[in-house]
Scaffold this motif. Structure first.
Motif: not given
Lengths: 986, 544
Positions: A361, A364, A381-382, A387, A420, A422-423, A473
Motif C-alpha cells: 500500500g 497509489l 487505488g493501490l 494494482t 478502499t 488503499a486509503y 501510477n
C-alpha cells in the motif's frame, strides 16, 4: 500613493523599466519620483529603483520599509533583498533566473519558495520568455509586462511607453520589446490564474514555458470579462489550461504519437495542481543535459528513463537507469539509453525520490479514462505492481475506487476512495503506520484529474484528439505530498454523442392511442400477423391500422397503402417488416411526420457480421429522422413492448406460450431490457409480478435504455424499474445514472443487472445486440452509488425484482427484521446473514420484549422448546397458531420493520399442501390478515420441493415474496430494506 | 514651441536649466552623482545643434579653470563635478570668489551622502562657506531647474561664482519638471564686456582688495538669504523643524497630517539667520534635517549650544551621524513611528560588484597576482576606477585606493620608505587626471617602482566617457616624461604566462618600469545603447 520597487542585477535593465513606468505615470498626469540606487556597482552588482507616483505632489524619493505596493525583480535574490520593502498584501513579480555572481548564493529553490510565500506573486522565467519574444535582453520588459497587472494603467499606454523608449534603437528592437511586454503580461495572467486555483508553481512555470509564442504575443490583453472566463471554479479547467492541454495533445499528434510521454503527463497534471512532480527534464534523443540544468536537481542521484514507443515496460527492458549526479555519469547513462532504442523520443531525467515508506500500500495510482458508455471515468487505488493483482483479488470497491467524472466531485470521490484498502494504508489506519498523505492533498489531486477528465475524455467534436487515458501510477509520498514516479497517457478520438431523443415522443410508447403496424402478412401467420392478433386481444380494430398495399383489411383491421396515408397522429408504428426495408421505412416516417414513435422489431441490422452496411444505412436514416423531428424508434433487433397501461403487446409470442401477459392488476414494476429473450423469460417465470410495462429495446440505435427508463419512471403506476443491460449506447450510461438519481428522488427503485462483464461475456453480448458491452466495474460502482440495486446474478436479480414488486407499495421505516421459522437450520442461516456491515439487521429485543415473547411462548406451550429471541425458532412443534400469534406480536412492535417467515412446509402440523391452502388458517390467508396489524413487509421462505410450489404460488398471488432458501431471503431482504431506508429516501 | 512637462533626473534638470540660462560652455570630469549634468548639456547641444562648448576636461581643476576663463570672456559657464572633485578644483574655486566672475559661473556639485559611489561623504556646503560664496540647495527636480536659472542671475548680479549643491537622491531621481522654455531653446546672451584685469590678477595688493570686496558682500548675502522665498518659515506648535535641502521632502510629506509642527526651510545659503532665530525663539524643540554633514545644526548650536531648547539632529544622536537622511529615522526621531514588517531573517547575501566577464583588468590582475605571489608583502597601490575591484577575491591585487592619482605617488613614497617590490595600477583616464605629475617625479628621481597603466581607452566606471590619453598618445607622453622602461602588454588569457613573466621581470628591474596593459573596455566597443546600460550600473567614481 503608488509605490513600486524595482530590483535586479546591474546590466539587466532595471533602471530602464523604472523609467518607462515613471514616464507612463507622468503622461497619465501623475506626480512622479523615480529614484535610482546602484551603489558602487559595475555590472553585476545589486541595482534598485523606487517609483512613487500620486495625484498629489510626491516629495520623498525613498519608499519606506514595508510600504511598497509592488516589488518587481529581474533576479530572485534581488527580489528577496527587497521583500522587506513590501507592504502587507503587496504584490511581487520576480524572475526565476538566478545570477550567481556572488559567494554563498542560497539554494535557488529556497529563494523562490520564500518569494512564493507572497500571496500575490508572479514568478516567471523572464529570460526564456524574453528569448521567445525575440531578444534575451528584453527580460526587464517581460518583467514590466508581468507587473502591468498591478499597475493602474491601461496596458496599451505602458506598451506605447515601451515602444517610445526603444524607438531610438530601431523598429526591430522596439518591436521585440513590445512583444516582450506582451509575453510578460500574458504569462503573468496565466500564472496568476493558475495560482488562484492552487496549481504548483513549478508546474505553472513549465507550462508557461511550453506555451506557443502566438498565445503569449496576443495583442489584446484579456479584458476583464475574458479574465473572468479565465478564472474558473476549481472543478473545471480554465481557458488557459484547456489551451495548454490542446497544445500538448496537438504537438504529440503532430509527431504521430498516440502516447503522451511521461513528462508531458506530469506537465499536464501538475498544471492543474494535481501533483508536485519531482524535478525532471526531458532530454530529446541524442541531446544532453546541460550542467546548469543538472545543477537544478536535488540530491546526488538521478533516475533516467527511456521514452520510447517500442519499449513500454521500461524497467524490464533496462530502460530505467540510476546515475550519480555528475555530468559524466549522466551523459553515459543517456548514451546507453539512446543506444537501447535508437528510434526513441529521448530520455527523461528525474530527481531520485527516496520513498518515505515501502511495502504494502505504499503506492497509489490515480487515473482517468474515456469510456464509451459513461464518458470520463476516474479511478484510484493501490498502485505499482500490485494494482492488477489486488483489483482482481479484493472485493469490488476495496482495491480500486472508480466513479464517473461527470457524476461526482472531488469530495464525493474522496469519500468513495476512503472505503478502499488503499486509503486505510495512506491514512495510517493500519497497525504500525502513520499517515502518508493528507486528505487535502488527495482532494486536490482528485479535483484536478476530474477537471481534466470532464473536459478531455468526452466527445469534443472538432477539437480532437481527446484524452483516452491519463494515469499516474504509482505515486509515492514525501512530506505528506504526492510525488509521481511514472505516468502515461493515451490519446484517441472520443465516440460521438447522439442528439437527445424528445421525451414526449418516447412517452407515446407507454400508452399509445392509435397503433399502426407494418409487415403483416395477409396470407400467412408471420411475426407481424402474430403481433396484430396479440394487439387485437386488448384493442378494438378501430384503434389499429395496418400499412398494407392492396388490402382493405386484415383480421378486421383497416389497411392503408403507405405510411404517409396514416392519420395524424399515429402514436405508434410497429415495424415487423424485414430488416432490409427498415431504412426506407424510417425515411418515410421522417418525411410523413405523422408517426410519433416506432418499434423496429427486425434483427440482422448491424449487430451481426455481414449486416454492418445495412446497419450503417439505418443509422444514417435514423440520424436524418432525428434531424427532421421525425418519430423516435425502439430497436432494431427487439421484441418491442408489453404495456398493461397501454393495453398492448408487440411480442411475437403466441398467446398459448405466454398467457395472460396483459391480465390482472399490475404491480409497480417496470422492466427495461436490452434482450428480448430476457424479458420473455421473466414474463414467463415471474408472471405473478405483472409488470406495468416491459420494454425490450434491442440495439438502441435510437431510443436508449435511459430513454425507456425516463418514460417509465415518471408514471405514477411505476414504483420499481428492473433493468437488464448488456451495453449502454454512447454516453447513455451517464443518462442511466441520472435517471436512477431521478428515480431515487421520487422514492422509486431501480434494479440493475449488467451483463457483459468479462471478455467472454462481452463477446457473447456483442453477438446479440451489436458490440455495446462496456465497463462492468465502473457501471456497477456508479449505479450503486446513484442508488440502484445492483444484482450480481440472475437469481439475485429475480429475487430483488420480486421483493421490490411486492414491497414497493409498502412504507419501509427501517431495516430491522424479525425472523421466525420452524427450523433451527433456518434460524442459524438467518443469524449468519446478520453478520457484517451490509448484513441483515435483526430487530433488537429489549428485556420487556423478551418477557412478552416468553409469555407468548408459554401460552403456546412452546417455552420449553423455544428460546425467546430473534430469529425465533418455533421448532417443528410450532403450528400456524404459533406463527400467527408471534407474527402479530412482532408486527406490532415498533422495533420491527419487517417480518421474515421461514416455514419448512413438510412439518406435519402445517396446512401447506395444495388442498389445504384455501383454509383460513393456512399461511396465504393468515399472512394477509397480518397486514392488518401493520402494513409492514413480510417475506416467506419455502425451502421445499415441487410438491409445495402451490404454496409458493399462493403466497405470491397474495403479494408476498417467497424465497426458496433462508440465506437468500435474508440477504435479499436485507439489501432491499437497506436500499429503501437509505438510498431511496427522497 | 512645446514646453510640455518633462520627466527629468535632478542632474538633467540642472543641465537643462543651464542651457535655458544661455550658457556658452559646460565643463566637467565624470563622477557620480554629477556625471549626467554635463551629459545632458552635451546631448541636448548635439541634438539641437546648440553652439555650446562641451568637452570632458582631464580633471575638475582644469574644468573649473576653463569655466572661469569663459566667464572672464563674458559668457555664462557651467562647471559640474562630484564632491571630491571639488577638492581637486578647490584652488581655482576659492580664488574665483576673489576674482569674481564676469559671465555667470555656476558650480554644480554632486555630494554623495551614504557613499554609494565615493570614498567619502564630505559636505560641499563647507566649501561654499569657506569660499564665502552663495549656495543653493534644491529639494526637487523642478527646483533644481529653477535654481540653476536663478544661480546664473545671482552670479552675475553679485559678480560671484554660485554653488548649486545636489545630493545623490536628487541627482538620480527622476520627476516631473515644467521648464520655462522648450527643450531645444537656447537664449543666447551677448558676451559681457571684459572685466578689469586688476580684479583678476590676484597679486597681494589686488587680492587684499578683492577679499575685502568679498567680505563686504556678506551682509548683502545674508539679507538675500533671509528674503529668499524658498527659505520659508511657518510658526505653529512648539515643535520645530529646520529642513535643509532634501530634508524638506520628509517634512512636506508629513505636514498634511501634522500641521502642528513649526518649520523653517533652508534652500539658499548663507542660511537665513533671522528666520532660524525666529523659529528657535518660538519652539521648545528643534530638529535639524540635513542631507550630509550637520552643517547648519553645528552652526546653530555653536560651541555652547541652545540653552533651554531640546535639539535633535545628527550631532545629538537622534539621527545617524553618517549616511543619507533615512525617512524612517526622521519619523522615529519625531516619535511618529513608521510602518514596519517583522524583521525577516533575510538570506539576501550581499552582491558585491564584480569586474565584468571579459574585462581586461581581470586578466591584468590575475597576472599581477601571480607575478607578485612569490613576495611576502609586495606594495600594491591602486587608484580610482573599475579596477579598484581588483582588491577583492579572487584577485587581491590592490591594497590601496585613496584619491585620483594617489597610486603612483604613494608607490613612490613607499619605495622611498624601503618597501620592495612596489607596483601600482592606474587607469588611463585617472593617469591623465592626476597621474602625470607623480610619474614625472618618480622617473626624474629614479624611484624603484613598477607602474601598470590600465589603458582601456575609456572612463569605464562612469559610463564609458571619452578619455583624453590612450594608446599612442599615452606612449608618446610616457616617452616625453622620460620613461625608458616601457612595455606594452595585451591582457588576454592567452597571454597570461607571458604577461606574468614581463611583470615579474619588471618588478626585478631597478628604476621606474612602466607597463601599459592595453585592451579596450568591453563596453567601449558597444554602440550607443551600450552606454545606457552601463550608465545604470553607474560606477564608483570618476574623480579624485
Amino acid at each position: 500613493m503608488n509605490q513600486v520597487v524595482f530590483a535586479g542585477v546591474g546590466g539587466q535593465g532595471i533602471l530602464t523599466i523604472a523609467k518607462i513606468l515613471a514616464q507612463a505615470a507622468a503622461h497619465a498626469g501623475f506626480h512622479v519620483k523615480q529614484a535610482e540606487v546602484h551603489g558602487m556597482s559595475q555590472r553585476g552588482g545589486a541595482v534598485q529603483a523606487n517609483v512613487r507616483f500620486s495625484r498629489e505632489p510626491v516629495h520623498t524619493e525613498r519608499i519606506l520599509t514595508a510600504t511598497a505596493d509592488l516589488v518587481v525583480a529581474t533576479e530572485p535574490l534581488e527580489g528577496l533583498r527587497q521583500l522587506p520593502m513590501l507592504r502587507e498584501a503587496g504584490a511581487l513579480v520576480s524572475g526565476t533566473n538566478a545570477v550567481m555572481n556572488c559567494t554563498d548564493y542560497p539554494p535557488v529553490e529556497r529563494v523562490l519558495n520564500r518569494l512564493a510565500e507572497v500571496e500575490d506573486h508572479v514568478l516567471l522565467d523572464l529570460e526564456r520568455l524574453a528569448r521567445a519574444a525575440g531578444s534575451a535582453r528584453s527580460l526587464n520588459v517581460v518583467a514590466l509586462g508581468a507587473a502591468s497587472w498591478f499597475l493602474p494603467f491601461d496596458p496599451r499606454d505602458l506598451e506605447n511607453e515601451v515602444e517610445a523608449s526603444f524607438r531610438s534603437k530601431g523598429p526591430a528592437v522596439a518591436a521585440a520589446n513590445v512583444r516582450a511586454f506582451r509575453f510578460g503580461r500574458n504569462a503573468a495572467s496565466a500564472y496568476r490564474d493558475a495560482m488562484r486555483r492552487g496549481s504548483q508553481r513549478r508546474a505553472i512555470q513549465q507550462w508557461i514555458e511550453s506555451l506557443p509564442p502566438e498565445h503569449l504575443a496576443s495583442e489584446e490583453p484579456p479584458s476583464a470579462a475574458e479574465l473572468e472566463h479565465w478564472v474558473t471554479d476549481p472543478d473545471t479547467l480554465s481557458g488557459a489550461e484547456i489551451h495548454a492541454f490542446e497544445q500538448a495533445l496537438a504537438e504529440a499528434h503532430r509527431q504521430g504519437r498516440r502516447r503522451l510521454l511521461e513528462h508531458e503527463v506530469y506537465a499536464l497534471v501538475e498544471l492543474v495542481g494535481a501533483i508536485s512532480a519531482p524535478v525532471h527534464r526531458f532530454i530529446p534523443a541524442n541531446d544532453t543535459l546541460p550542467p546548469d540544468e543538472l545543477a537544478r536537481f536535488p540530491g546526488n542521484r538521478l533516475v533516467l528513463k527511456l521514452a520510447s514507443e517500442r519499449i513500454v515496460h521500461k524497467s524490464e527492458a533496462g530502460g530505467v537507469v540510476f546515475a550519480d549526479k555528475t555530468p559524466e555519469s549522466v551523459a553515459n547513462a543517456i548514451r546507453e539509453l539512446n543506444r537501447l532504442d535508437p528510434g526513441c523520443y529521448g530520455v527523461l531525467a528525474v530527481e531520485y525520490v527516496e520513498p518515505e515508506y515501502r511495502g504494502f500500500g505504499s503506492e497509489l495510482f490515480v487515473g482517468i479514462r474515456a469510456t464509451r458508455e459513461f464518458g470520463p471515468v476516474i479511478a484510484a487505488g493501490l498502485g505499482g505492481v500490485e494494482t492488477e493483482y489486488l483489483a482482481s483479488r479484493m472485493r469490488p470497491g476495496s482495491a480500486v475506487a472508480h466513479a464517473v467524472a461527470t457524476e461526482t466531485d472531488a469530495e464525493g470521490f474522496l469519500r468513495l476512495f476512503q472505503n478502499t484498502a488503499a486509503y486505510d494504508v495512506l491514512a495510517g489506519r493500519t497497525r504500525g503506520h502513520h499517515r502518508l498523505v493528507s486528505d487535502a492533498e488527495l482532494l486536490r489531486c482528485f479535483r484536478a484529474f476530474l477537471a481534466i477528465a470532464r473536459h478531455f475524455c468526452v466527445d469534443r467534436g472538432e477539437a480532437a484528439p481527446d484524452i483516452g487515458e491519463l494515469e499516474v501510477n504509482p505515486f509515492a509520498f514525501r512530506h505528506h505530498r504526492l510525488v509521481p514516479l511514472d505516468g502515461r497517457g493515451l490519446m484517441r478520438t472520443a465516440p460521438s454523442k447522439r442528439a437527445d431523443r424528445p421525451l414526449e415522443k418516447v412517452r407515446r410508447l407507454v400508452e399509445p392511442r392509435r397503433i399502426a403496424i407494418v409487415g403483416v402478412s395477409s396470407k400467412s401467420v408471420n411475426y407481424g400477423r402474430i403481433i396484430l392478433r396479440n394487439l387485437l386481444r386488448r384493442r378494438s380494430p378501430e384503434e389499429l391500422l395496418v400499412v398494407k398495399r392492396n388490402e382493405e383489411q386484415i383480421d378486421g383491421v383497416r389497411c392503408v397503402p403507405e405510411i404517409r396515408d396514416l392519420p395524424v397522429p399515429t402514436d405508434l408504428l410497429v415495424v415487423a417488416a424485414p430488416g432490409t426495408s427498415l431504412p426506407d421505412i424510417v425515411e418515410q416516417c421522417a418525411e410523413a411526420r405523422n408517426v410519433e414513435a416506432g418499434i423496429l422489431i427486425s434483427g440482422g441490422v448491424g449487430e451481426s457480421e455481414g449486416s454492418q452496411e445495412l446497419g450503417a444505412k439505418l443509422q444514417e436514416a435514423l440520424r436524418r429522422c432525428r434531424e427532421a423531428d421525425g418519430p423516435v424508434f425502439v430497436g432494431p433487433n427487439c421484441m418491442g413492448i408489453v404495456s398493461r397501461i397501454g393495453r398492448y403487446d408487440t411480442f411475437f409470442i403466441p398467446e398459448e406460450r405466454l398467457p395472460g401477459t396483459l391480465d390482472g392488476e399490475s404491480t409497480g414494476l417496470g422492466i427495461v431490457s436490452q434482450s428480448g429473450a430476457f424479458v420473455v423469460g421473466r414474463l414467463s417465470k415471474l408472471a405473478h409480478l405483472r409488470p406495468v410495462a416491459a420494454f425490450s429495446i434491442g440495439n438502441q440505435m435510437d431510443v436508449t435504455v435511459s430513454d425507456a427508463m425516463a418514460a417509465l419512471i415518471e408514471r405514477p403506476e411505476v414504483r420499481t424499474i428492473a433493468v437488464y443491460v448488456e451495453g449502454f449506447s454512447n454516453y447513455d450510461g451517464v443518462a442511466f445514472l441520472r435517471t436512477v438519481e431521478a428515480a431515487r428522488r421520487l422514492g422509486k427503485s431501480v434494479i440493475l443487472y449488467k451483463a457483459g462483464r468479462t471478455d467472454a461475456g462481452q463477446t457473447a453480448a456483442a453477438g446479440h445486440t451489436a458490440s455495446l458491452a462496456g465497463d462492468y466495474d465502473v457501471c456497477v460502482a456508479a449505479a450503486a452509488r446513484s442508488g440502484a440495486l445492483v444484482a450480481g446474478t440472475f437469481d439475485e436479480f429475480e429475487m430483488l425484482m420480486e421483493t421490490a414488486a411486492f414491497f414497493d407499495s409498502l412504507a419501509v421505516r427501517g431495516e430491522s427484521v424479525f425472523a421466525l421459522t420452524n427450523a433451527g437450520m433456518e434460524a442459524v442461516a438467518i443469524a449468519d446473514q446478520a453478520q457484517g456491515r451490509e448484513g441483515l439487521r435483526l430487530a433488537e429485543l429489549n428485556d420487556g420484549d423478551r418477557a412478552e415473547l416468553r409469555r407468548i411462548l408459554e401460552d403456546l406451550g412452546l417455552d420449553r422448546l423455544a428460546t425467546p429471541r430473534n430469529p425465533l425458532d418455533l421448532t417443528p412443534m410450532g403450528d400456524e397458531l404459533a406463527y400467527d400469534t408471534v407474527a402479530k406480536w412482532a408486527l406490532s412492535k415498533d422495533c420491527v420493520d419487517a417480518l421474515l417467515v421461514g416455514c419448512v412446509p413438510l412439518a406435519p402440523n402445517l396446512r401447506t399442501l395444495p388442498e389445504r391452502l384455501q383454509d383460513e388458517e393456512a399461511f396465504p390467508n393468515l399472512a394477509t390478515g397480518w397486514l392488518n396489524v401493520a402494513a409492514k413487509p413480510i417475506a416467506f421462505v419455502v425451502d421445499a420441493g415441487l410438491r409445495f410450489d402451490a404454496l409458493v404460488d399462493a403466497l405470491r398471488q397474495r403479494g408476498f415474496p417467497v424465497f426458496r432458501t433462508a440465506d437468500a431471503a435474508a440477504r435479499v431482504v436485507a439489501r432491499y430494506l437497506a436500499h429503501r431506508t437509505h438510498a431511496c429516501r427522497a | 514651441m512645446d514646453t510640455a512637462e518633462l520627466l527629468l533626473l535632478g542632474d538633467e534638470a540642472v543641465g537643462l536649466g543651464a542651457i535655458h540660462a544661455g550658457i556658452a560652455g559646460a565643463f566637467s570630469y565624470p563622477g557620480t552623482p554629477a556625471t549626467e549634468i554635463f551629459e545632458t548639456v552635451e546631448r541636448l547641444a548635439s541634438a539641437y545643434s546648440l553652439p555650446i562648448w562641451c568637452r570632458w576636461s582631464p580633471n575638475e581643476k582644469v574644468a573649473y579653470e576653463e569655466a572661469l576663463g569663459m566667464s572672464y570672456a563674458g559668457r555664462r559657464a557651467l562647471v559640474s563635478m562630484k564632491h571630491v572633485g571639488l577638492n581637486v578644483a578647490a584652488d581655482p574655486f576659492v580664488n574665483s570668489a576673489l576674482t569674481g566672475v564676469n559671465g555667470g559661473l555656476v558650480l554644480a556639485c554632486g555630494d554623495d551622502p551614504g557613499m554609494h559611489s565615493s570614498q567619502n561623504e564630505q559636505d560641499s556646503r563647507w566649501l561654499a562657506e569657506f569660499a564665502k560664496v552663495p549656495c543653493l540647495e534644491p529639494a526637487s527636480q523642478q527646483e533644481a531647474y529653477e535654481l540653476t536659472l536663478e544661480a546664473f542671475e545671482l552670479s552675475e548680479r553679485l559678480g560671484l561664482p554660485v554653488m548649486l549643491r545636489l545630493t545623490t537622491r536628487l541627482a538620480h531621481t527622476r520627476s516631473n519638471v515644467l521648464p520655462r522654455l522648450s527643450l531645444g531653446e537656447w537664449p543666447q546672451a551677448p558676451a559681457r564686456p571684459l572685466p578689469d584685469p586688476n580684479d583678476w590678477t590676484l597679486v597681494p595688493t589686488n587680492a587684499r582688495r578683492r577679499f575685502r570686496r568679498l567680505l563686504s558682500l556678506q551682509p548683502q548675502l545674508d539679507a538675500w538669504s533671509d528674503a529668499h522665498a524658498l527659505n520659508a518659515l511657518r510658526l505653529s506648535g512648539p515643535r520645530g523643524i529646520v529642513a535643509c535641502g532634501l530634508g524638506w521632502n520628509v517634512v512636506a510629506e508629513l505636514l498634511p497630517e501634522h500641521p502642528e509642527f513649526s518649520w523653517c526651510r533652508v534652500v539658499a545659503y548663507p542660511p537665513p539667520i533671522a528666520k532660524i532665530r525666529q523659529l528657535a525663539d518660538h519652539c521648545d524643540e528643534l530638529l535639524f534635517l540635513e542631507e550630509g554633514y550637520p552643517w547648519l545644526e553645528s552652526r546653530a548650536l555653536g560651541l555652547l549650544g541652545l540653552r533651554g531648547k531640546r535639539v535633535m539632529g545628527r550631532t545629538t544622536g537622534d539621527l545617524c551621524a553618517d549616511g543619507e537622511l533615512v525617512p524612517e529615522q526622521v519619523l522615529s526621531a519625531l516619535g511618529l513611528g513608521a510602518p514596519s514588517r517583522s524583521a525577516e531573517a533575510t538570506e539576501a547575501v550581499p552582491r558585491p560588484p564584480v569586474l565584468c566577464r571579459g574585462c581586461p583588468h581581470a586578466d591584468t590582475f590575475r597576472a599581477i597576482a601571480e607575478a607578485t605571489a612569490p613576495f611576502e608583502s609586495p606594495g600594491l597601490f591602486s587608484d580610482i576606477g573599475c579596477y579598484t575591484l581588483g582588491a577583492f577575491p579572487p584577485y587581491r591585487a590592490v591594497k590601496s585606493c585613496v584619491d585620483m592619482g594617489a597610486s603612483i605617488a604613494m608607490a613612490h613614497g613607499a619605495a622611498r620608505g624601503g618597501l620592495r617590490p612596489v607596483l601600482c595600477t592606474i587607469g588611463d583616464s585617472t593617469f591623465a587626471h592626476s597621474g602625470i605629475g607623480p610619474l614625472l617625479s618618480a622617473i626624474q628621481t629614479r624611484a624603484d617602482i613598477t607602474v601598470v597603466i590600465l589603458d582601456n581607452g575609456t572612463v569605464a566606471m562612469t559610463g564609458a566617457q571619452q578619455t583624453l590619453l590612450t594608446g599612442d598618445a599615452l606612449l608618446r607622453l610616457l616617452h616625453g616624461l622620460g620613461a625608458e622602461d616601457v612595455t606594452v602588454i595585451e591582457p588576454l588569457p592567452k597571454n597570461h604566462s607571458e604577461n606574468v613573466r614581463i611583470l615579474r621581470e619588471a618588478l626585478e628591474r631597478p628604476g621606474v618600469s612602466v607597463i601599459v596593459a592595453h585592451r579596450s573596455c568591453i563596453h567601449a566597443k558597444e554602440p550607443p545603447c551600450g552606454r545606457c546600460t552601463s550608465r545604470e550600473a553607474t560606477p564608483p567614481e570618476g574623480s579624485a
